[in-house]
Write a protein that holds these residues in place. Structure first.
Motif, mmCIF file in Angstrom:
data_model
loop_
_atom_site.group_PDB
_atom_site.id
_atom_site.type_symbol
_atom_site.label_atom_id
_atom_site.label_comp_id
_atom_site.label_asym_id
_atom_site.label_seq_id
_atom_site.Cartn_x
_atom_site.Cartn_y
_atom_site.Cartn_z
ATOM 1 N N PRO A 76 22.894 24.988 -18.077
ATOM 2 C CA PRO A 76 22.372 26.313 -18.423
ATOM 3 C C PRO A 76 23.365 27.409 -18.072
ATOM 4 C CG PRO A 76 21.221 25.410 -16.513
ATOM 5 C CD PRO A 76 22.073 24.317 -17.054
ATOM 6 N N LEU A 77 23.510 28.363 -18.977
ATOM 7 C CA LEU A 77 24.413 29.487 -18.750
ATOM 8 C C LEU A 77 23.676 30.500 -17.877
ATOM 9 C CD1 LEU A 77 27.200 30.663 -19.498
ATOM 10 C CD2 LEU A 77 26.095 31.809 -21.419
ATOM 11 N N ALA A 78 23.768 30.298 -16.560
ATOM 12 C CA ALA A 78 23.048 31.126 -15.600
ATOM 13 C C ALA A 78 23.925 31.344 -14.379
ATOM 14 C CB ALA A 78 21.728 30.462 -15.194
ATOM 15 N N ASP A 79 24.025 32.589 -13.944
ATOM 16 C CA ASP A 79 24.889 32.951 -12.825
ATOM 17 C C ASP A 79 24.449 32.245 -11.543
ATOM 18 O OD1 ASP A 79 26.832 34.224 -11.351
ATOM 19 O OD2 ASP A 79 25.736 36.107 -11.167
ATOM 20 N N GLY A 80 25.400 31.558 -10.906
ATOM 21 C CA GLY A 80 25.125 30.869 -9.657
ATOM 22 C C GLY A 80 24.443 29.530 -9.816
ATOM 23 N N HIS A 81 24.299 29.066 -11.058
ATOM 24 C CA HIS A 81 23.625 27.774 -11.261
ATOM 25 C C HIS A 81 24.489 26.633 -10.738
ATOM 26 C CE1 HIS A 81 20.950 24.812 -13.040
ATOM 27 N NE2 HIS A 81 22.038 24.163 -13.413
ATOM 28 N N GLN A 82 23.861 25.731 -10.039
ATOM 29 C CA GLN A 82 24.563 24.604 -9.413
ATOM 30 C C GLN A 82 23.705 23.359 -9.573
ATOM 31 O OE1 GLN A 82 26.302 25.506 -5.540
ATOM 32 N NE2 GLN A 82 25.506 23.571 -4.732
ATOM 33 N N GLU A 83 24.328 22.238 -9.954
ATOM 34 C CA GLU A 83 23.572 20.998 -10.080
ATOM 35 C C GLU A 83 24.509 19.808 -9.973
ATOM 36 O OE1 GLU A 83 22.727 19.699 -14.482
ATOM 37 O OE2 GLU A 83 22.193 21.833 -14.306
ATOM 38 N N VAL A 84 23.910 18.636 -9.833
ATOM 39 C CA VAL A 84 24.650 17.380 -9.758
ATOM 40 C C VAL A 84 24.312 16.568 -11.001
ATOM 41 C CG1 VAL A 84 25.023 15.240 -8.479
ATOM 42 C CG2 VAL A 84 24.664 17.397 -7.241
ATOM 43 N N GLN A 85 25.347 16.093 -11.682
ATOM 44 C CA GLN A 85 25.171 15.282 -12.887
ATOM 45 C C GLN A 85 25.897 13.960 -12.694
ATOM 46 O OE1 GLN A 85 26.671 17.628 -16.161
ATOM 47 N NE2 GLN A 85 24.988 19.091 -16.079
ATOM 48 N N GLY A 86 25.147 12.882 -12.583
ATOM 49 C CA GLY A 86 25.766 11.575 -12.397
ATOM 50 C C GLY A 86 26.628 11.496 -11.155
ATOM 51 N N GLY A 87 26.264 12.238 -10.119
ATOM 52 C CA GLY A 87 27.034 12.245 -8.879
ATOM 53 C C GLY A 87 28.064 13.351 -8.807
ATOM 54 N N TRP A 88 28.366 13.992 -9.933
ATOM 55 C CA TRP A 88 29.391 15.035 -9.979
ATOM 56 C C TRP A 88 28.746 16.404 -9.817
ATOM 57 C CZ3 TRP A 88 34.155 12.979 -10.017
ATOM 58 C CH2 TRP A 88 34.318 11.688 -10.533
ATOM 59 N N GLY A 89 29.222 17.190 -8.839
ATOM 60 C CA GLY A 89 28.696 18.523 -8.616
ATOM 61 C C GLY A 89 29.358 19.546 -9.518
#
Length: 304
Positions: A165-178
Motif C-alpha cells: 500500500p502506498l501509505a506513509d510509514g507503512h511497514q510489513e514483512v513479506q515472505g520473511g523480507w521486511g
C-alpha cells in the motif's frame, strides 16, 4: 445598453469544450496477452477477478516463475517492449527480463484482468548514496478498493513480493523480507522511499514519484540502458530470483544466496558452468549458441 451574452466575463467568445488531448487510452494492450499461456507459465489456476487476493497471487506467481536477467542487452540483442514480443520471450521462450520487460508484461496482464494500472518511475539508490541517479526503474501503481498499491515484479536488487500500500510509514514483512515505505522530500514534494531490512538495518532501494508514465517513456529509458556503454546491463551479467526466505543472485561468476536475516553464502562458478547455473537455479533455458554467447561475455568481464 444591451448585455452582450455572446461573450464571457473575460471578453472571450464561448467555445466548445476542448477535445481530449490523448485519444488512445489503451496504454497497456492487455488484449494482446495470451492469458492462458501466461497462466500456465506462472502456475495460476482458477478464476482471477480484479481483487486484492488476485493482485497478490499474480505478483507472487510472476516473481516465482520469471527471473530478473539482462541477457538480451548483454549479448547485443534488441530489447522489444511491445506485448507480443514480451509474451514470446518471457512466456513462450521461458526467459526472464529486466524491469521494463517484467513490469510491462505484468501491466498488460493486470489490464487484461480488469485492474486500473498506472506506470511509475523510480531512482535506484541502493548501494550508491550521494548524488541522485536518473529515474530508470519501472514499476506500477494499481488503484484498488479505494486506495493505491505499488506493484513491482522487476527490481533486480530484491523488492516487494506482493503489492504494497502506498501509505506513509507503512511497514510489513513479506515472505520473511521486511519492507518500509516513507514519504520523503529529497528533490521535490512527491517522493516516496522504499527500504528493505537486511537483518541489521533499513537499506534504501529506490525513490519513486507518483507522476504517471506511458509505455513510450519506458521505450526511451530502455533504449538508454540497453545501449549506453556505461550501462550496468552492458558491463556485467546480472540474474536474480527472490522468493519467501531466499534470494539467489548471479553476478558474472559469483552466485550469492541471501536470507532475510542478512546471512549470505557465496560461491564461484566456472565460466563454462554459467549456463548450467542459469538453468538449474534460475530456470532459464538457453540454446547452445545463446549459452556460448553469454559465457563468452562473462569470460571477457572476468578477464578485465
Amino acid at each position: 445598453m444591451a448585455d452582450d451574452t455572446s461573450r464571457d466575463r473575460a471578453g472571450v467568445p464561448p467555445a466548445p469544450r476542448p477535445a481530449r488531448l490523448f485519444t488512445d487510452r489503451d496504454l497497456w494492450h492487455g488484449g494482446e496477452v495470451d492469458l492462458d499461456a501466461y497462466r500456465a507459465r506462472v502456475g495460476l489456476e482458477g478464476a482471477l477477478p480484479p481483487t486484492r487476493d488476485t493482485l497478490r497471487a499474480v505478483q507472487r506467481a510472476h516473481l516465482a516463475a520469471i527471473p530478473f536477467e539482462n541477457l538480451r542487452p548483454l549479448t547485443g540483442e534488441p530489447v522489444r517492449l511491445d506485448v507480443p514480443a514480451l509474451v514470446d520471450r518471457m512466456v513462450r521462450a521461458r526467459r526472464g527480463g529486466y524491469c521494463y520487460e517484467q513490469n510491462l508484461l505484468l501491466a498488460a496482464v493486470l489490464d487484461r484482468l480488469g485492474f486500473a494500472v498506472t506506470g511509475l518511475a523510480a531512482r535506484v539508490v541502493s548501494g550508491r548514496p550521494g548524488r541522485p541517479r536518473p529515474s530508470t526503474h519501472c514499476l506500477l501503481r494499481v488503484d484498488l478498493e479505494g486506495r493505491p498499491w505499488l506493484v513491482d515484479a522487476g527490481f533486480g536488487g530484491g523488492g516487494p513480493l506482493e503489492p504494497l500500500p502506498l501509505a506513509d510509514g507503512h511497514q510489513e514483512v513479506q515472505g520473511g523480507w521486511g519492507l518500509r515505505l516513507d514519504r520523503v522530500s529529497e528533490l521535490g514534494g512527491d517522493e516516496w522511499l522504499l527500504r528493505s531490512f537486511d537483518g541489521l538495518a533499513w537499506r534504501p532501494l529506490y525513490v519513486l514519484t507518483t507522476a504517471a508514465m506511458a509505455p513510450q517513456d519506458y521505450e526511451i529509458l530502455s533504449h538508454h540502458l540497453s545501449s549506453h556503454p556505461r550501462s550496468p546491463f552492458l558491463t556485467r551479467l546480472t540474474v536474480q530470483r527472490i522468493g519467501p526466505g531466499v534470494q539467489h543472485v548471479l553476478t558474472d561468476t559469483t552466485l550469492t544466496t541471501l536470507a532475510p536475516d542478512g546471512t549470505r553464502e557465496e560461491q564461484r562458478v566456472p565460466v563454462r558452468e554459467v549456463g548450467r547455473v542459469l538453468h538449474e537455479v534460475f530456470g532459464i533455458e538457453l540454446h547452445a549458441r545463446e549459452r556460448e554467447a553469454v559465457e563468452a561475455r562473462v569470460e571477457a568481464f572476468t578477464e578485465v
